[in-house]
Motif scaffolding. Structure first.
Motif, PDB file in Angstrom:
ATOM      1  N   GLY A   1       0.793  -1.219   0.000  1.00 31.44           N
ATOM      2  CA  GLY A   1       0.000   0.000   0.000  1.00 31.44           C
ATOM      3  C   GLY A   1       0.823   1.264   0.000  1.00 31.44           C
ATOM      4  O   GLY A   1       0.299   2.356   0.264  1.00 31.44           O
ATOM      5  N   GLY A   2       2.114   1.158  -0.324  1.00 28.73           N
ATOM      6  CA  GLY A   2       3.002   2.314  -0.345  1.00 28.73           C
ATOM      7  C   GLY A   2       3.862   2.321  -1.587  1.00 28.73           C
ATOM      8  O   GLY A   2       3.434   1.896  -2.674  1.00 28.73           O
ATOM      9  N   PHE A   3       5.125   2.781  -1.431  1.00 31.60           N
ATOM     10  CA  PHE A   3       6.043   2.933  -2.554  1.00 31.60           C
ATOM     11  C   PHE A   3       7.312   2.130  -2.272  1.00 31.60           C
ATOM     12  O   PHE A   3       8.028   2.420  -1.307  1.00 31.60           O
ATOM     13  CB  PHE A   3       6.404   4.408  -2.750  1.00 31.60           C
ATOM     14  N   ALA A   4       7.583   1.138  -3.096  1.00 29.82           N
ATOM     15  CA  ALA A   4       8.802   0.330  -2.976  1.00 29.82           C
ATOM     16  C   ALA A   4       9.722   0.685  -4.131  1.00 29.82           C
ATOM     17  O   ALA A   4       9.342   0.557  -5.302  1.00 29.82           O
ATOM     18  CB  ALA A   4       8.469  -1.159  -3.001  1.00 29.82           C
ATOM     19  N   ARG A   5      10.953   1.111  -3.783  1.00 27.93           N
ATOM     20  CA  ARG A   5      11.866   1.597  -4.812  1.00 27.93           C
ATOM     21  C   ARG A   5      13.247   0.970  -4.689  1.00 27.93           C
ATOM     22  O   ARG A   5      13.972   1.226  -3.743  1.00 27.93           O
ATOM     23  CB  ARG A   5      12.020   3.119  -4.714  1.00 27.93           C
ATOM     24  N   ALA A   6      13.606   0.135  -5.551  1.00 25.97           N
ATOM     25  CA  ALA A   6      14.962  -0.184  -5.997  1.00 25.97           C
ATOM     26  C   ALA A   6      15.983  -0.502  -4.925  1.00 25.97           C
ATOM     27  O   ALA A   6      15.958  -0.007  -3.808  1.00 25.97           O
ATOM     28  CB  ALA A   6      15.499   0.913  -6.895  1.00 25.97           C
ATOM     29  N   ALA A   7      16.934  -1.330  -5.355  1.00 21.69           N
ATOM     30  CA  ALA A   7      18.095  -1.640  -4.519  1.00 21.69           C
ATOM     31  C   ALA A   7      19.076  -0.483  -4.489  1.00 21.69           C
ATOM     32  O   ALA A   7      19.729  -0.231  -3.474  1.00 21.69           O
ATOM     33  CB  ALA A   7      18.788  -2.898  -5.033  1.00 21.69           C
TER      34      ALA A   7
ATOM     35  N   GLY B   1       0.071  -1.132  -4.173  1.00 20.75           N
ATOM     36  CA  GLY B   1       0.814   0.119  -4.063  1.00 20.75           C
ATOM     37  C   GLY B   1       1.560   0.406  -5.350  1.00 20.75           C
ATOM     38  O   GLY B   1       1.093   0.083  -6.454  1.00 20.75           O
ATOM     39  N   PHE B   2       2.759   1.006  -5.212  1.00 20.58           N
ATOM     40  CA  PHE B   2       3.541   1.431  -6.370  1.00 20.58           C
ATOM     41  C   PHE B   2       4.957   0.872  -6.253  1.00 20.58           C
ATOM     42  O   PHE B   2       5.721   1.277  -5.363  1.00 20.58           O
ATOM     43  CB  PHE B   2       3.605   2.959  -6.455  1.00 20.58           C
ATOM     44  N   GLY B   3       5.329  -0.040  -7.147  1.00 28.41           N
ATOM     45  CA  GLY B   3       6.693  -0.528  -7.244  1.00 28.41           C
ATOM     46  C   GLY B   3       7.418   0.241  -8.333  1.00 28.41           C
ATOM     47  O   GLY B   3       6.958   0.271  -9.482  1.00 28.41           O
ATOM     48  N   GLN B   4       8.558   0.862  -7.990  1.00 25.69           N
ATOM     49  CA  GLN B   4       9.207   1.781  -8.922  1.00 25.69           C
ATOM     50  C   GLN B   4      10.705   1.479  -8.987  1.00 25.69           C
ATOM     51  O   GLN B   4      11.499   2.050  -8.247  1.00 25.69           O
ATOM     52  CB  GLN B   4       8.962   3.227  -8.473  1.00 25.69           C
ATOM     53  N   GLY B   5      11.072   0.565  -9.863  1.00 26.26           N
ATOM     54  CA  GLY B   5      12.476   0.228 -10.050  1.00 26.26           C
ATOM     55  C   GLY B   5      12.891  -0.974  -9.231  1.00 26.26           C
ATOM     56  O   GLY B   5      12.808  -0.951  -8.009  1.00 26.26           O
TER      57      GLY B   5
ATOM     58  N   THR C   1       0.603  -0.704  -9.240  1.00 26.15           N
ATOM     59  CA  THR C   1       1.380  -0.274 -10.399  1.00 26.15           C
ATOM     60  C   THR C   1       2.828  -0.674 -10.200  1.00 26.15           C
ATOM     61  O   THR C   1       3.443  -0.343  -9.180  1.00 26.15           O
ATOM     62  CB  THR C   1       1.298   1.254 -10.578  1.00 26.15           C
ATOM     63  N   ALA C   2       3.371  -1.390 -11.185  1.00 25.28           N
ATOM     64  CA  ALA C   2       4.762  -1.835 -11.134  1.00 25.28           C
ATOM     65  C   ALA C   2       5.467  -1.363 -12.392  1.00 25.28           C
ATOM     66  O   ALA C   2       4.951  -1.520 -13.497  1.00 25.28           O
ATOM     67  CB  ALA C   2       4.832  -3.359 -11.032  1.00 25.28           C
TER      68      ALA C   2
ATOM     69  N   ALA D   1       2.289  -7.144 -12.372  1.00 22.04           N
ATOM     70  CA  ALA D   1       1.231  -6.437 -11.650  1.00 22.04           C
ATOM     71  C   ALA D   1      -0.105  -7.084 -11.992  1.00 22.04           C
ATOM     72  O   ALA D   1      -0.857  -6.559 -12.829  1.00 22.04           O
ATOM     73  CB  ALA D   1       1.229  -4.951 -11.985  1.00 22.04           C
ATOM     74  N   ALA D   2      -0.406  -8.207 -11.360  1.00 21.60           N
ATOM     75  CA  ALA D   2      -1.686  -8.866 -11.599  1.00 21.60           C
ATOM     76  C   ALA D   2      -2.822  -7.903 -11.263  1.00 21.60           C
ATOM     77  O   ALA D   2      -2.828  -7.269 -10.207  1.00 21.60           O
ATOM     78  CB  ALA D   2      -1.783 -10.126 -10.755  1.00 21.60           C
ATOM     79  N   ASN D   3      -3.763  -7.758 -12.195  1.00 21.90           N
ATOM     80  CA  ASN D   3      -4.924  -6.872 -12.048  1.00 21.90           C
ATOM     81  C   ASN D   3      -4.525  -5.398 -11.911  1.00 21.90           C
ATOM     82  O   ASN D   3      -5.315  -4.592 -11.409  1.00 21.90           O
ATOM     83  CB  ASN D   3      -5.769  -7.265 -10.831  1.00 21.90           C
TER      84      ASN D   3
END
Length: 450
Positions: free
Chosen positions: A252-258, A286-290, A317-318, A345-347
């Protein structure tokens, strides 16, 4: 001449070497003595000893050992300095803090179990936590060492699970593994950054390994978990280093990159050689970004393997399995391999399996191989297996490609390249054998067909 006065120079301060027995009390006493003596000091620890810290430093309870205020070398000779949890009864504290006047060289030492409860360089607002293993606000040089099982946790903002560097630092030939940075608050917009290393720098990282570190935030707070390997807020140089199997998790948030370039700053993040591989950014609803890299500042990447990274966002969103560029990002990418990265990003919405420039950033890519990257979104939208490009709200984002090879990538549409808007140019690129097509929409990318 009779009556002449002759100035006699004071004796120069000489470096002292002290043998430290396998005793925490002796180590504390040696640091205190070194801080109060002129000139540099070397503390040689007992070979392969484990110094178990069971209480914080009385004068500075955020730290396990006395603050480093002078020029000190700690030569561990294979020793470990560990916070001994003792069934959870030991207070939480980091292992080492280097003051602005301090200059620490740490070699052949393992730092383990540290737990940051404060942020010495950023005391306001209260509640921040920085640097579970070391917080450096002076000068720090780490060589041939290991950081494992350290944590930075906060209800406000946490950074630097193992190392936090607002000072001047270098890390070489060092393993940073299984450290954690955690946002445990309930307010919206918290953050956990740099599970292995957080840099407010400058910092140079050379011939090291950042592996299996985790950045986690509280579910459904729209908070940010980023830089599970390293977060750069200032000038950072990374050479011949492997950054692998790190995870950012933000339900439910923002996950960003190694590897993340935090906010637009004048300092540049430069990565040369080495590999960024098998990392995961996971943001259900949530939002996966990188997965490998998320850049929102100035960044240069050259001769790097960016492979096997994943962005996952079920019902969300991925984007950017290998590399994601934010609205203020400028990335020069050359002579690198962006291969086998995935966006799922299923669905939801999945875009940019290899490269993703969706929000108005600037990407210049030369002589790279973008190969076998995949975008899937069962029940949703999947675009841009090799590259997704959009100009952002103002339509000004640019992607310039020159002599790249974009092959065997796969998506629902735009298997090679999907261009939504903005400016995208090709110059001698090879784009072929992508599924279901090389470029989409038809005619959107001049010079690309099929």
């Amino acid at each position: 001449m009779a009556g002449a006065l002759v100035a006699v120079p004071a004796p120069a301060a000489h470096a002292a070497t002290v043998q430290v027995r396998c005793s925490v009390a002796d180590l504390v006493a040696a640091i205190n003595a070194a801080n109060s003596s002129p000139g540099p000091d070397t503390l040689q620890l007992a070979r392969k000893c484990t110094y178990k810290l069971t209480a914080p430093d009385p004068a500075n309870p955020g730290n396990g050992l006395p603050v480093i205020t002078s020029e000190i070398t700690i030569d561990g000779r294979g020793a470990t300095i560990r916070r001994d949890e003792h069934g959870g009864k030991v207070p939480k504290f980091r292992i080492l803090f280097v003051a602005p006047t301090g200059n620490l060289t740490l070699t052949r030492t393992t730092i383990s179990g540290g737990f940051a409860t404060d942020c010495p360089f950023f005391p306001d607002p209260p509640g921040l936590a920085c640097g579970g293993g070391i917080s450096n606000t002076g000068t720090m040089k780490v060589t041939h060492s290991k950081f494992t099982g350290n944590t930075s946790r906060s209800d406000v903002f946490a950074q630097g699970g193992a190392i936090d560097n607002p000072g001047t630092g270098s890390v070489s030939d060092t393993e940073v593994t299984a450290n954690h940075v955690i946002y445990s608050g309930s307010e919206t917009g918290g953050g956990a950054a740099g599970a292995a290393i957080a840099n407010d720098g400058p910092l140079t990282l050379t011939r090291s390994r950042l592996t299996k570190n985790t950045a986690i935030v509280t579910e459904d707070t729209q908070s940010f978990a980023f830089g599970a390997g390293i977060i750069s807020f200032a000038e950072t140089t990374i050479k011949d280093t492997v950054i692998s199997e790190n995870r950012s998790f933000a339900p439910g948030g923002f996950a960003r990159a190694a590897v993340a370039n935090g906010i637009p700053e004048p300092g540049r993040l430069t990565v040369t050689g080495g590999a960024i591989r098998d990392n995961t950014s996971d943001a259900p609803h949530g939002f996966g970004q990188g997965g490998g890299i998320a850049n929102n500042g100035l960044m240069t990447v050259s001769k790097v393997e960016i492979s096997g990274n994943r962005v996952v966002a079920k019902d969300g969103t991925a984007r950017g399995g290998g590399v994601r560029i934010g609205p203020f990002g400028t990335l020069d990418l050359t002579d690198s391999h962006i291969t086998g990265n995935t966006v799922v990003a299923a669905n939801g919405t999945a875009q940019g399996g290899g490269l993703d420039n969706p929000d108005g950033g600037t990407l210049t890519a030369r002589r790279n191989e973008v190969h076998r990257n995949t975008v899937t979104a069962r029940g949703g939208t999947a675009q841009g297996g090799g590259l997704y490009h959009a100009g952002g709200p103002a339509g000004l984002g640019t992607t310039t490609l020159e002599r790249n090879t974009i092959t065997r990538n796969r998506a629902g549409d735009g298997g090679g390249i999907f261009k939504a808007s903005g400016i995208l140019t090709l110059n001698g690129d090879v784009i072929r054998d992508n599924q279901p097509n090389n470029c989409s929409p038809a005619g959107a990318v001049p010079g690309c067909t099929g």
